[in-house]
Enzyme design. Structure first.
Site, PDB file in Angstrom:
ATOM      1  N   ASP A  34       0.811  -1.215   0.000  1.00  0.00           N
ATOM      2  CA  ASP A  34       0.000   0.000   0.000  1.00  0.00           C
ATOM      3  C   ASP A  34       0.854   1.280   0.000  1.00  0.00           C
ATOM      4  O   ASP A  34       0.651   2.179  -0.826  1.00  0.00           O
ATOM      5  CB  ASP A  34      -0.924  -0.058   1.229  1.00  0.00           C
ATOM      6  CG  ASP A  34      -1.609   1.250   1.496  1.00  0.00           C
ATOM      7  OD1 ASP A  34      -1.957   1.933   0.518  1.00  0.00           O
ATOM      8  OD2 ASP A  34      -1.796   1.599   2.674  1.00  0.00           O
ATOM      9  N   ARG A  82       0.959 -18.874  27.813  1.00  0.00           N
ATOM     10  CA  ARG A  82       2.217 -18.422  27.211  1.00  0.00           C
ATOM     11  C   ARG A  82       1.889 -17.692  25.911  1.00  0.00           C
ATOM     12  O   ARG A  82       0.990 -18.098  25.167  1.00  0.00           O
ATOM     13  CB  ARG A  82       3.133 -19.605  26.880  1.00  0.00           C
ATOM     14  CG  ARG A  82       3.620 -20.356  28.107  1.00  0.00           C
ATOM     15  CD  ARG A  82       4.658 -19.533  28.886  1.00  0.00           C
ATOM     16  NE  ARG A  82       5.208 -20.288  30.010  1.00  0.00           N
ATOM     17  CZ  ARG A  82       4.689 -20.320  31.237  1.00  0.00           C
ATOM     18  NH1 ARG A  82       3.586 -19.634  31.516  1.00  0.00           N
ATOM     19  NH2 ARG A  82       5.270 -21.021  32.196  1.00  0.00           N
ATOM     20  N   GLY A 127       0.353  -8.466  10.141  1.00  0.00           N
ATOM     21  CA  GLY A 127      -0.804  -8.200   9.288  1.00  0.00           C
ATOM     22  C   GLY A 127      -1.311  -6.771   9.331  1.00  0.00           C
ATOM     23  O   GLY A 127      -2.328  -6.445   8.717  1.00  0.00           O
ATOM     24  N   THR A 148       2.910  -8.078  -0.365  1.00  0.00           N
ATOM     25  CA  THR A 148       2.900  -7.876   1.082  1.00  0.00           C
ATOM     26  C   THR A 148       2.400  -9.151   1.743  1.00  0.00           C
ATOM     27  O   THR A 148       1.449  -9.772   1.251  1.00  0.00           O
ATOM     28  CB  THR A 148       2.024  -6.699   1.575  1.00  0.00           C
ATOM     29  OG1 THR A 148       1.878  -6.803   3.001  1.00  0.00           O
ATOM     30  CG2 THR A 148       0.629  -6.664   0.983  1.00  0.00           C
ATOM     31  N   ILE A 149       3.044  -9.510   2.830  1.00  0.00           N
ATOM     32  CA  ILE A 149       2.550 -10.678   3.579  1.00  0.00           C
ATOM     33  C   ILE A 149       1.161 -10.404   4.122  1.00  0.00           C
ATOM     34  O   ILE A 149       0.415 -11.316   4.413  1.00  0.00           O
ATOM     35  CB  ILE A 149       3.504 -11.074   4.730  1.00  0.00           C
ATOM     36  CG1 ILE A 149       3.641  -9.946   5.761  1.00  0.00           C
ATOM     37  CG2 ILE A 149       4.852 -11.517   4.199  1.00  0.00           C
ATOM     38  CD1 ILE A 149       4.266 -10.403   7.081  1.00  0.00           C
ATOM     39  N   ASP A 150       0.783  -9.114   4.259  1.00  0.00           N
ATOM     40  CA  ASP A 150      -0.474  -8.757   4.941  1.00  0.00           C
ATOM     41  C   ASP A 150      -1.725  -9.062   4.110  1.00  0.00           C
ATOM     42  O   ASP A 150      -2.826  -9.130   4.658  1.00  0.00           O
ATOM     43  CB  ASP A 150      -0.478  -7.261   5.283  1.00  0.00           C
ATOM     44  CG  ASP A 150       0.716  -6.858   6.119  1.00  0.00           C
ATOM     45  OD1 ASP A 150       1.277  -7.726   6.807  1.00  0.00           O
ATOM     46  OD2 ASP A 150       1.096  -5.674   6.066  1.00  0.00           O
TER      47      ASP A 150
HETATM   48  O1  F6P Z   1       3.589  -4.836   6.049  1.00  0.00           O
HETATM   49  C1  F6P Z   1       4.394  -5.914   6.377  1.00  0.00           C
HETATM   50  C2  F6P Z   1       4.702  -5.935   7.856  1.00  0.00           C
HETATM   51  O2  F6P Z   1       5.472  -7.087   8.137  1.00  0.00           O
HETATM   52  C3  F6P Z   1       3.498  -5.868   8.758  1.00  0.00           C
HETATM   53  O3  F6P Z   1       2.825  -7.087   8.893  1.00  0.00           O
HETATM   54  C4  F6P Z   1       4.115  -5.376  10.036  1.00  0.00           C
HETATM   55  O4  F6P Z   1       3.153  -4.694  10.810  1.00  0.00           O
HETATM   56  C5  F6P Z   1       5.170  -4.433   9.553  1.00  0.00           C
HETATM   57  O5  F6P Z   1       5.468  -4.795   8.224  1.00  0.00           O
HETATM   58  C6  F6P Z   1       6.425  -4.477  10.381  1.00  0.00           C
HETATM   59  O6  F6P Z   1       7.285  -3.469   9.959  1.00  0.00           O
HETATM   60  P1  F6P Z   1       8.809  -3.388  10.397  1.00  0.00           P
HETATM   61  O7  F6P Z   1       9.569  -4.379   9.571  1.00  0.00           O
HETATM   62  O8  F6P Z   1       9.191  -1.991  10.102  1.00  0.00           O
HETATM   63  O9  F6P Z   1       8.890  -3.735  11.846  1.00  0.00           O
END
Ligand code: F6P
Length: 374
Positions: A115, A277, A182, A137-139
């Site tokens: 995005d 945990r 995510g 994106t993995i999201d």
């Molecule tokens: O957008 C991909 C992502 O891995 C998100 O799932 C996560 O919130 C963010 O990037 C983490 O970002 P950073 O690598 O800057 O910690």
């Protein structure tokens, strides 16, 4: 130093922007190879996402360099999720980026990004840059496309983690909480939770009532002596806020989320008499080799993007819709997030199986069936 080696061919730059994800190299490979073979193109790799454009760090990618990289995690040209040319260290550097694009004599720029990067790409089209976006994106939260590459790999990592947490949770009769990435969408948690057999899945789209989650955990502890709760990093209690791990002011996505797993552990411990945990999977979900699905998908997306460039169709993003690739104007993808809709098939499946989402908003869907016409 970049030299113009192929007279009469296209000159196309490629960059990977935002957080890395498995499949980036497969996409770079197919963009480059398709354009080299079909349009006699010279491929310029921009290093470290838009930062390389700002700092003028680029290199020509050879055919050899782009070969055999589909299995590699990360990105051979680097990435960056902080450098926004429109707001870089308090300055608007977009005009410099456009000037460098012109100096390089580029016919187009392929932005492989999520995005944030595709939104920047869209803004750069207004300055006259020819841009084609490839959704990564993995999201899995990009608008207009039913899938982004990287997601399948992330889900498989979450699934394997839950499988492992299950046996230790069972052995110790514990509640095991798994925090997934995510951002503000729950796709990874939902799909990973289903594949791993979670009892509760907490997603940002539906703030959770801790009492409902605790009740299900208590029931599972009574019946099976363990419970698995998957919580998306963007989830929040109905009466609370999301957990922000860090704020990076000059980033296109300033809020970095994290910490809800530990918070949930404390919330649950007030209601449930069991050991709990919490495990945060973090960047393990992004690192390493892509699944074969992501390799193939990223390759298809990259090749389609290359064909758009060769056909001079710019300022659009490749998307997957109804299992077919097509493209939409970048404007339709920029600055938007695709959340899980209530009628999503996998969400409905989960609800109909009694998986707890900690909310009354998602109970007993009407299960409709469709007869495929002859
Ligand atoms: O957008 C991909 C992502 O891995 C998100 O799932 C996560 O919130 C963010 O990037 C983490 O970002 P950073 O690598 O800057 O910690």
């Amino acid at each position: 130093m970049v030299s113009r080696s192929q007279i009469n061919g296209l000159r196309v730059a490629v960059l990977t922007g935002g957080g890395d994800c498995p499949g980036l190299n497969a996409a770079i490979r197919s963009v480059a190879k398709t354009l080299m073979l079909t349009a006699n193109a010279e491929i310029i790799g921009i290093e470290d996402g838009f930062l390389g454009f700002i700092e003028r760090r680029v290199r020509t990618l050879s055919y050899q360099e782009c070969s055999g990289i589909q299995s590699l995690g990360g990105t051979i040209i680097g990435t960056n999720n902080r450098a926004n040319p429109f707001d870089y260290k308090g300055k608007d550097c977009s005009a410099q980026v456009k000037q460098y694009y012109d100096e390089l004599g580029l016919d187009a720029l392929v932005v492989i990004g999520g995005d944030g990067s595709l939104s920047i790409g869209y803004e750069l089209t207004k300055l006259g840059m020819n841009i084609v976006g490839v959704p990564k994106t993995i999201d899995n939260d990009l608008m207009c496309t039913e899938r982004t590459f990287g997601f399948d790999t992330a889900v498989s990592i979450v699934t394997e983690a839950i499988d492992r947490l299950r046996t230790t949770g069972q052995s110790h009769k514990r509640i095991m909480i798994v925090e997934t990435m995510g951002r503000n969408a729950g796709w990874i948690a939902l799909h990973g939770g289903i594949a791993g057999g979670a009892d509760s899945i907490l997603i940002p789209e539906h703030p959770y009532d801790i009492k409902q989650v605790a009740k299900v955990c208590q029931e599972r502890m009574g019946a099976l002596h363990f419970s698995i709760v998957v919580v998306a990093e963007g989830a929040r209690p109905a009466d609370g806020d999301i957990c922000v791990r860090e704020t990076i002011s000059d980033s296109p996505e300033p809020k970095r989320l994290g910490g809800i797993g530990e918070q949930l552990k404390h919330e649950l411990s007030a209601y449930v008499d069991a050991e709990i945990r919490a495990t945060t999977l973090g960047h393990t979900q992004r690192g390493g080799s892509p699944t074969s699905f992501d390799r193939i998908f990223a390759t298809n997306l990259g090749s389609y993007a290359a064909r758009l460039v060769a056909n001079q169709q710019f300022n659009c993003a490749v998307i997957l819709k109804g299992n077919r690739l097509s493209h939409v104007p970048l404007e339709r993808v920029a600055n938007k997030t695709r959340f899980i809709p209530d009628d999503d098939l996998t969400l409905q499946t989960a609800v109909s199986m009694g998986i707890c989402f900690g909310t009354d908003a998602l109970v007993h869907p009407n299960i409709s069936t469709t007869n495929e016409p002859e």
